[in-house]
Design an enzyme around this catalytic site. Structure first.
Site, mmCIF file in Angstrom:
data_model
loop_
_atom_site.group_PDB
_atom_site.id
_atom_site.type_symbol
_atom_site.label_atom_id
_atom_site.label_comp_id
_atom_site.label_asym_id
_atom_site.label_seq_id
_atom_site.Cartn_x
_atom_site.Cartn_y
_atom_site.Cartn_z
ATOM 1 C CG ASP A 166 -12.093 10.681 -1.774
ATOM 2 O OD1 ASP A 166 -12.151 9.690 -1.024
ATOM 3 O OD2 ASP A 166 -11.438 10.691 -2.837
ATOM 4 C CG ASP A 200 -11.292 3.586 -3.288
ATOM 5 O OD1 ASP A 200 -10.476 2.688 -3.558
ATOM 6 O OD2 ASP A 200 -11.030 4.542 -2.526
ATOM 7 C CG MET A 201 -12.320 -3.232 -4.634
ATOM 8 S SD MET A 201 -10.897 -4.284 -4.464
ATOM 9 C CE MET A 201 -11.641 -5.886 -4.471
ATOM 10 C CD1 TRP A 233 -2.673 1.738 0.635
ATOM 11 C CD2 TRP A 233 -1.276 2.394 2.257
ATOM 12 N NE1 TRP A 233 -3.020 3.013 1.000
ATOM 13 C CE2 TRP A 233 -2.182 3.445 2.004
ATOM 14 C CE3 TRP A 233 -0.302 2.567 3.230
ATOM 15 C CZ2 TRP A 233 -2.146 4.653 2.676
ATOM 16 C CZ3 TRP A 233 -0.255 3.773 3.917
ATOM 17 C CH2 TRP A 233 -1.175 4.794 3.640
ATOM 18 C CG ASP A 242 -4.337 5.845 -1.001
ATOM 19 O OD1 ASP A 242 -4.903 6.449 -1.935
ATOM 20 O OD2 ASP A 242 -4.927 5.035 -0.267
HETATM 21 C C1 GLA Z 1 -8.697 4.941 -0.712
HETATM 22 C C2 GLA Z 1 -8.301 5.860 -1.849
HETATM 23 C C3 GLA Z 1 -8.138 7.261 -1.320
HETATM 24 C C4 GLA Z 1 -9.430 7.715 -0.680
HETATM 25 C C5 GLA Z 1 -9.826 6.750 0.411
HETATM 26 C C6 GLA Z 1 -11.191 7.070 0.965
HETATM 27 O O1 GLA Z 1 -7.658 4.775 0.181
HETATM 28 O O2 GLA Z 1 -7.144 5.415 -2.464
HETATM 29 O O3 GLA Z 1 -7.764 8.122 -2.367
HETATM 30 O O4 GLA Z 1 -10.422 7.791 -1.664
HETATM 31 O O5 GLA Z 1 -9.864 5.424 -0.052
HETATM 32 O O6 GLA Z 1 -11.573 6.207 1.961
#
Ligand code: GLA
Length: 756
Positions: free
Chosen positions: A376, A488-489, A209, A558
């Protein structure tokens, strides 16, 4: 030269040509074994069957069956079976009705045709150029080999497709049960190839991650070397890509064979080096946790694998992948369009926001030239942190009174487009959805399922759940003027049990899950053709060609720190075009690792991707806010070049530990953009020499230093000044450009090279 497929019927040899490469295979022995002959630079002749080394075999099965295994265990099989004398790992494993697992596939028929067959329900490269207006198949040519096992009644169609404008060969496999009884497919690789080892090295991408797609290069040892995922997604950790490269291969020279799997779930990419120094390359759905019951007459289509050979090193391979994915995989209308510059509120507010905060961000953003606000996580259900609410896709009116309609119309009034985040595949244990339908989460009866980020995965193999998810997505998108979706996932699949599948089909869950995600995304792009879709998975855990078939861009990681991004984007760009990489300017100290970098450098690194912002624009310094319009201008100036041009890796910080440099050159060689980042400052150091690429030898160029203001680059002409004698492309490419040592860490330089 364009692509073509030729066959020598008498000798039973097939030659598949791309503009610069050839792939040759043949049918051998009276039994009709499909065998690999050659893959490399394009050759004019078809009959190079001597390379299959059959004359060296003392025991060709039809001539001398005494030691059949010494043939089977050495022959270069095109799609190897299992358990009948070849002790290398096979590409297919099928249990027949009697419980046996032996398979031997031999030739039945062939078909050569223009176009490319459709793989039902799967992402795939397609046979027309995506920038073209008409959908026709004249750019693709295919060879289909029908193979069969006479004992089990298994039939396998192996298809090779090529495009006139690409050096890629696309392989897919369809498996059919033509016996009267059920069979269980336990392994179905999409790609297999036996080749000479020639001392290759293996390149794969590993990560974690916030540290996705780090390049790993190592010598090939004996036995099996593999990367894979059993996480239900292509994953942060390993990646559905590998390359075999000659020891001397660098960005410009040497042999490079690249393999990329057009799939987003569990995968296996494996190389086996045998006792005879040959390599067996395989790629496909990971057989771990995989089973597929095939009834009589039923068919299993395996996802496709793209292979690329380049004689021009790793860079040549990379550019072939970029062109293939841009021309034949990404379907979105945004592919060649300038993407709106967005500002996302995740790192700005996390879950703590309301309409006023978003409007304040939108106003400041608009004043600086930003074009879209993306809201978001945290706008729906009961979701003030990541412990609850997933699955309840109704607006939290406490945060957003008047709902999406009001918020979006206010944002639109300010003059920004609006985008939204969803994580449709998930459910929180603390949600109305879970309370109503606990059986909709993937779980094994009597076993408390493993939570990750305090959430479960919805069982998309259940059509009712799939329909719920579709309704959730489509009603959100229909409820207001939403022009972008971040899908997202955020967790991986565990506890593989489905309340909807039977005892004998539980092994199908992971693949059925993926097929449902693809169906949902297909519905999405059909119902909302103008929606800009950005896929995401806890950052970049589902950054793969499968997802690119649906959305033109994927959130890369991220980790938004500009220096970490150098490595992440370098690894990503080894396969994927820059226009697909989600990249934002974020605040400092960076939220992932606390580093402080200049705002300008953050902008220059994000320019290598889709470009946007992920910070509280109302809270950053006035100086930084004032730099945004300049960055916006650079984006408008260079986004077309970055999106459609040829990418060259000129220097790699992950290799030299000091500086990073990449270039994008226009296809016609008229213009190039070079980005240079000096990572650690070095005292008393001289300038560094960078060799541009992709220019026309005989055309004259000048170099404009876009950033910084003081002259750092030689030769160069600052905007407006006129102190550089134009130099020939050949000169610049051979002599290079000097970039002075910078004062301070993390400093960037941006250069434009243009024809005089
Ligand atoms: C993931 C995405 C982030 C954000 C968070 C929200 O980690 O990669 O950019 O959207 O979820 O919970």
């Amino acid at each position: 030269m364009s692509a073509c497929i030729t066959v020598d019927k008498d000798k039973r040899i097939y030659k598949i040509d791309t503009p610069n490469t050839s792939y040759v295979l043949g049918i051998f022995d009276d039994e009709g074994f499909p065998g690999h002959i050659y893959y490399g630079e394009r050759i004019p002749d078809t009959d190079v069957a001597y390379l299959a080394r059959c004359s060296e075999y003392a025991f060709m099965p039809s001539v001398n069956p005494r030691d059949r295994s010494s043939f089977m265990d050495r022959f270069a099989f095109e799609y190897p079976g299992n358990g009948v004398g070849d002790f290398r790992e096979g590409a297919i494993l099928v249990k027949d009705a009697k419980g046996h697992e032996c398979t031997q596939l031999t030739f039945v028929s062939d078909r050569i045709y223009d176009g490319k067959p459709e793989l039902k329900g799967l992402p795939q490269t397609f046979g027309y150029i995506s920038s073209g207006k008409t959908k026709n198949d004249k750019y693709a040519h295919s060879l289909e080999l029908e193979l069969a096992d006479p004992v089990t009644g298994l039939r396998v169609f192996v298809t090779y497709s090529v495009y006139d404008d690409s050096d890629a060969i696309v392989r897919s496999v369809r498996i059919i049960n033509s016996s009267p009884a059920d069979m269980i497919l336990e392994k179905a690789m999409s790609f297999a190839m036996d080749m000479d080892s020639d001392d290759y090295e293996l390149i794969t991408l590993h990560g974690s991650w916030a540290r996705e797609r780090m390049i790993d290069r190592r010598p090939m040892g004996y036995g099996k070397t593999s990367v894979g995922s059993i996480r239900g997604e292509s994953s942060h950790q390993e990646h559905p890509f590998m390359a075999l490269v000659s020891k001397d291969a660098d960005q410009d020279r040497g042999n490079a064979y690249g393999f990329s799997f057009v799939y987003s779930g569990n995968f296996l990419a494996q190389v086996e080096k045998s006792q005879f120094d040959s390599l067996r390359v395989m790629m496909g759905i990971n057989p771990h946790n995989f089973e597929w019951r095939l009834g009589p007459g039923e068919e299993f289509p395996a996802p496709e694998v793209v292979s690329v050979y380049s004689h021009d090193g790793i860079g040549g391979m990379t550019r072939s992948f970029h062109d293939l994915f841009r021309n034949h995989l990404i379907r979105s209308p945004y592919l060649h369009r300038e993407r709106p510059i967005l500002i996302n509120n995740w790192e700005a507010t996390y879950f703590d926001f309301n309409t006023d905060k978003l409007i304040a961000i939108a106003k400041e953003a608009k004043a600086r030239g930003i074009e879209m606000l993306v809201m978001d996580d945290g706008w729906f259900g009961k979701r003030d942190d990541d412990n609850s609410g997933l699955g309840d896709w109704t607006v939290n009116e406490k945060k957003l009174p008047g709902g999406l309609e009001r918020l979006v119309s206010e944002v639109n009034k300010i003059g920004l487009k609006f985008g939204i985040w969803m994580e449709p595949e998930m459910v929180s244990p603390d949600s109305d959805l879970y309370r109503a339908h606990p059986e909709w989460a993937i779980a094994v009866p009597d076993r408390d399922p493993c939570r990750a980020r305090n959430q479960y995965v919805l069982d998309l193999s259940d059509p009712e759940v799939e329909e719920y998810v579709w309704n959730a997505i489509s009603s959100v998108l229909h409820s207001a003027n939403i022009e972008y979706l971040k899908w997202d996932m955020n967790r991986q699949l565990t506890d593989l049990g489905s309340a909807c599948l039977s005892d004998t089909t539980q092994g199908e869950l992971s693949h059925r899950y993926m097929l449902a995600v693809y169906r949902l995304q297909e519905r999405l792009v059909n119902e909302f053709p103008e929606l800009l879709l950005e896929n995401c998975s806890g950052g970049g855990a589902r950054f793969d060609p499968g997802m690119l078939y649906y959305g033109p861009q994927i959130w890369c990681s991220d980790d938004t720190d500009a220096i970490e991004r150098l490595k992440i984007q370098e690894g990503t760009a080894i396969v994927y075009p820059l226009c697909s990489m989600g990249a934002h300017v974020s605040d400092c100290p960076n939220h992932a690792l606390g580093r402080i970098t200049p705002f300008e450098t953050r902008g220059h690194v994000a320019l290598a991707g889709t470009f946007g912002y992920e910070l509280d624009i109302t809270g950053i310094s006035e100086r930084e806010r004032d730099l945004i319009p300049e960055q916006v201008k650079d984006y408008h100036r260079f986004s077309g070049l970055v999106r459609d041009g040829d990418y060259y890796r000129l220097a790699s910080y992950s290799e030299n530990g000091m500086y990073d440099c990449w270039e994008v050159a226009s296809k016609d060689g008229k213009e190039a953009l070079i980005t240079y980042v000096q990572v650690p400052a070095k005292v008393n150091a001289g300038s560094r020499r960078i060799f541009p690429k992709g220019l026309c030898d005989d055309k004259k160029y000048i170099i404009k230093q876009i950033f910084p203001d003081e002259k750092q680059v030689f030769p160069s002409e600052k905007d407006g000044e006129n102190d550089m004698q134009p130099l020939a492309g050949e000169t610049l490419m051979k002599t290079g450009i000097l970039i002075k040592n910078q004062w301070g860490d993390y400093k960037s330089v941006l250069l434009q090279i243009i024809q005089a």
